[in-house]
Design a protein around this motif. Structure first.
Motif, PDB file in Angstrom:
ATOM      1  N   UNK A  20     -14.075  -5.213  -1.128  1.00 54.00           N
ATOM      2  CA  UNK A  20     -13.941  -3.686  -2.276  1.00 54.00           C
ATOM      3  C   UNK A  20     -12.704  -3.376  -1.283  1.00 54.00           C
ATOM      4  N   UNK A  21     -12.798  -2.873  -0.578  1.00 59.17           N
ATOM      5  CA  UNK A  21     -11.561  -1.539   0.336  1.00 59.17           C
ATOM      6  C   UNK A  21     -10.496  -1.779  -0.867  1.00 59.17           C
ATOM      7  N   UNK A  22     -10.211  -0.608  -0.967  1.00 53.47           N
ATOM      8  CA  UNK A  22      -8.529  -0.627  -1.747  1.00 53.47           C
ATOM      9  C   UNK A  22      -7.604  -0.630  -1.468  1.00 53.47           C
ATOM     10  N   UNK A  23      -6.538  -1.223  -1.363  1.00 53.99           N
ATOM     11  CA  UNK A  23      -5.147  -1.269  -1.072  1.00 53.99           C
ATOM     12  C   UNK A  23      -4.032  -0.853  -1.854  1.00 53.99           C
ATOM     13  N   UNK A  24      -3.379   0.023  -1.128  1.00 57.37           N
ATOM     14  CA  UNK A  24      -1.721   0.505  -1.891  1.00 57.37           C
ATOM     15  C   UNK A  24      -0.904  -0.012  -0.953  1.00 57.37           C
ATOM     16  N   UNK A  25      -0.085  -1.090  -1.191  1.00 53.78           N
ATOM     17  CA  UNK A  25       0.767  -0.901  -0.187  1.00 53.78           C
ATOM     18  C   UNK A  25       2.421  -1.096  -0.351  1.00 53.78           C
ATOM     19  N   UNK A  26       3.215  -0.315   0.423  1.00 61.44           N
ATOM     20  CA  UNK A  26       4.524  -0.652  -0.375  1.00 61.44           C
ATOM     21  C   UNK A  26       5.124  -1.501  -0.066  1.00 61.44           C
TER      22      UNK A  26
END
Length: 133
Positions: A95-101
């Protein structure tokens, strides 16, 4: 249809999780290269649309509810489009959020995506799969 439109169709297909539309956007001779260290993927290079779906996007979609969101577009020579932006979503197991360029270098032929070189910060992807808080 412009080269940007061809690429944008792929992004919209991934954002809606439409595997048929992803395959329809790919040239029969599609080649894909994935960032080394990318979790979930079975291959770092795929030859052909079905191999890319089975080895790259299928495993990613199995482990993540995630999609690329384009922010900047650059038209290159020889039917090349470079797109930068961020993947945004969550790891299904944690359930962890991911924001990856990301940076994507696309090559277009015959109105379809012929090749993709994907660059992303795989640390964020791996961290989201980690059970550690």
């Amino acid at each position: 249809m412009s080269n940007r439109d061809v690429v944008d169709k792929f992004y919209k297909a991934t954002q809606s999780g439409d595997a048929a539309a992803i395959l329809a956007a790919l040239h029969p001779r599609f080649e894909g290269w994935v960032a080394p260290g990318m979790p979930s993927v079975k291959v770092t290079q795929a030859h052909g649309p079905e191999a890319a779906l089975a080895g790259i996007w299928g495993p990613v979609f199995r482990d993540f509810a995630i999609a690329p969101f384009a922010e900047e577009w650059f038209d290159g020579q020889y039917d090349t489009v470079i797109v930068t932006g961020h993947y945004r979503g969550t790891a299904r197991a944690t359930g962890k959020h991911v924001t990856a360029e990301f940076a994507h270098i696309w090559h277009i032929a015959d109105g379809k995506l012929l090749a993709l070189h994907q660059y992303t910060d795989t640390w964020y992807w791996r961290e989201a799969l980690s059970a550690a808080a």
